[in-house]
Enzyme design. Structure first.
Site, PDB file in Angstrom:
ATOM      1  N   PRO A 205       0.808  -1.222   0.000  1.00  0.00           N
ATOM      2  CA  PRO A 205       0.000   0.000   0.000  1.00  0.00           C
ATOM      3  C   PRO A 205       0.838   1.267   0.000  1.00  0.00           C
ATOM      4  O   PRO A 205       0.352   2.342  -0.363  1.00  0.00           O
ATOM      5  CB  PRO A 205      -0.824  -0.101   1.294  1.00  0.00           C
ATOM      6  CG  PRO A 205      -0.668  -1.471   1.793  1.00  0.00           C
ATOM      7  CD  PRO A 205       0.530  -2.065   1.167  1.00  0.00           C
TER       8      PRO A 205
ATOM      9  N   GLU B 219       1.523  -8.104   8.987  1.00  0.00           N
ATOM     10  CA  GLU B 219       1.669  -6.673   9.258  1.00  0.00           C
ATOM     11  C   GLU B 219       2.543  -5.963   8.241  1.00  0.00           C
ATOM     12  O   GLU B 219       2.356  -4.786   7.961  1.00  0.00           O
ATOM     13  CB  GLU B 219       2.239  -6.472  10.666  1.00  0.00           C
ATOM     14  CG  GLU B 219       2.405  -5.022  11.087  1.00  0.00           C
ATOM     15  CD  GLU B 219       1.087  -4.273  11.158  1.00  0.00           C
ATOM     16  OE1 GLU B 219       1.110  -3.041  11.053  1.00  0.00           O
ATOM     17  OE2 GLU B 219       0.021  -4.929  11.301  1.00  0.00           O
TER      18      GLU B 219
ATOM     19  N   ARG C 250      -1.735  -7.771 -21.104  1.00  0.00           N
ATOM     20  CA  ARG C 250      -2.608  -7.393 -22.226  1.00  0.00           C
ATOM     21  C   ARG C 250      -1.919  -6.417 -23.178  1.00  0.00           C
ATOM     22  O   ARG C 250      -2.374  -6.224 -24.302  1.00  0.00           O
ATOM     23  CB  ARG C 250      -3.926  -6.807 -21.710  1.00  0.00           C
ATOM     24  CG  ARG C 250      -3.778  -5.495 -20.999  1.00  0.00           C
ATOM     25  CD  ARG C 250      -5.101  -5.056 -20.363  1.00  0.00           C
ATOM     26  NE  ARG C 250      -6.167  -4.914 -21.325  1.00  0.00           N
ATOM     27  CZ  ARG C 250      -6.343  -3.863 -22.099  1.00  0.00           C
ATOM     28  NH1 ARG C 250      -5.498  -2.837 -22.027  1.00  0.00           N
ATOM     29  NH2 ARG C 250      -7.350  -3.789 -22.952  1.00  0.00           N
TER      30      ARG C 250
ATOM     31  N   ASP D 185      -7.049   2.599 -25.213  1.00  0.00           N
ATOM     32  CA  ASP D 185      -7.590   2.470 -23.862  1.00  0.00           C
ATOM     33  C   ASP D 185      -7.549   3.793 -23.117  1.00  0.00           C
ATOM     34  O   ASP D 185      -6.713   4.651 -23.389  1.00  0.00           O
ATOM     35  CB  ASP D 185      -6.773   1.455 -23.048  1.00  0.00           C
ATOM     36  CG  ASP D 185      -7.112   0.030 -23.413  1.00  0.00           C
ATOM     37  OD1 ASP D 185      -8.219  -0.208 -23.910  1.00  0.00           O
ATOM     38  OD2 ASP D 185      -6.263  -0.851 -23.177  1.00  0.00           O
TER      39      ASP D 185
END
Length: 249
Positions: A95, A122, A160, A175
Site C-alpha cells: 500500500p 503486518e 494485455r 484504452d
C-alpha cells in the site's frame, strides 16, 4: 515474458492464470506465468515465514530469508535457461508503493522478466525493500489482506499490452489513460435503441470526422470526470482552447 509470483497462496492464481486473456497468452507462449511458495524457502524446521517485530507492536512481519531465497532461486533458474541476461524487475506489492498507472504498465511490459512479491501479515522486513526489490507498487489507497489480488491486477494490465495478446492491437492503444485521457464513448448496432440514437458522426463513414468526434469526446469526458489528468496530458493549442470554451460552469 516470464512472470513469477512469490506467494504463500499459489492456489489463488490457478484460475486467473488459466482463464481469459491471461490463459490465452500463456497458451500462445507469449508469457510464462509461474507461482513460487516462499514458505518452501524458510530456514527453520517449522517452515515459519513471519516473526514478531523488533521493538514490539501489533501483528507479525514477514522474514527476509524466505523471500530472498525464493527470489534468488527464480533468478538463478531464469539465468540458467539462457533466455536473457537482463536482471528481472522485482516488484513488491504494498500500500505504500507507487500508484499503478497505465504508463507504469507500459513500462513494465517492455521487460523480459518480472517477479512479484505478495506479502501478508503486518508488513515486510525492511531489508526486503532496501536490498531486494526494484519497485514497490500499490493499486490504491486501501489495505487488503495480502498482495495476491493486487499482483493479479498488475499482471493483467501488463500482459494485455504484450504484442499478440489482444485480438486487435489497436484496443490497447486507445484504452483510457494510454494517451493521458479517458477513452471516448463506444456504440454498436442497432443505430437506434429505444429512441436513443448513435451520434451522426459515427455513422458518416468519414474517418477524419470520426477521429475528430472521438478526440473531442475523450477531452470532454476527461474534463468532466478526471480534470486533473488534463494538467499533464499532451494537448494541442487548439484542444486547450476548446477545453476552455467547454469547461463546466
Amino acid at each position: 515474458m516470464r512472470i513469477d509470483v512469490l506467494t504463500l497462496f499459489p492456489e489463488m492464481f490457478v484460475g486467473v492464470f488459466g482463464a481469459s486473456i491471461l490463459g490465452k497468452a500463456r497458451d500462445k507462449g507469449i508469457v510464462s506465468l509461474n507461482t513460487v511458495n516462499f514458505r518452501d524457502f524458510a530456514n527453520n524446521k517449522h517452515n515459519t515465514v513471519d516473526d514478531m517485530p523488533y521493538g514490539g507492536g501489533g501483528g507479525m512481519v514477514l522474514k527476509a530469508e524466505p523471500i530472498f531465497g525464493a527470489a534468488e532461486h527464480v533468478v538463478a533458474e531464469h539465468s540458467a535457461s539462457g533466455t536473457s541476461d537482463k536482471p528481472p524487475r522485482i516488484i513488491l506489492m504494498c500500500p505504500q508503493g507507487e500508484p499503478l498507472t497505465q504508463r507504469k504498465a507500459q513500462e513494465l511490459s517492455a521487460e523480459s522478466h518480472l517477479i512479484f512479491v505478495c506479502g501478508h501479515y503486518e508488513g515486510y522486513d525492511e531489508r526486503i525493500r532496501e536490498f531486494l526489490v526494484t519497485d514497490e507498487l500499490s493499486i490504491g489507497d486501501y489495505v487488503l489482506t495480502g498482495g495476491e489480488l493486487p499482483a493479479m491486477v498488475v499482471i493483467d494490465t501488463v500482459v494485455r499490452l504484450l504484442p499478440g495478446v489482444l485480438g486487435n492491437e489497436q484496443s490497447a492503444v486507445t484504452d483510457s489513460f494510454s494517451d493521458g485521457l479517458l477513452e471516448y464513448p463506444h456504440y454498436t448496432r442497432p443505430a437506434e435503441f429505444r429512441g436513443w440514437k448513435v451520434p451522426d458522426a459515427l455513422l458518416s463513414g468519414h474517418h477524419a470526422e470520426i477521429e475528430k468526434w472521438r478526440r473531442r469526446q475523450s477531452l470532454q469526458r476527461t474534463l468532466e470526470r478526471r480534470p486533473e489528468l488534463l494538467e499533464v496530458a499532451e494537448l494541442t493549442a487548439e484542444e486547450r482552447r476548446w477545453l476552455e470554451e467547454n469547461k463546466i460552469k
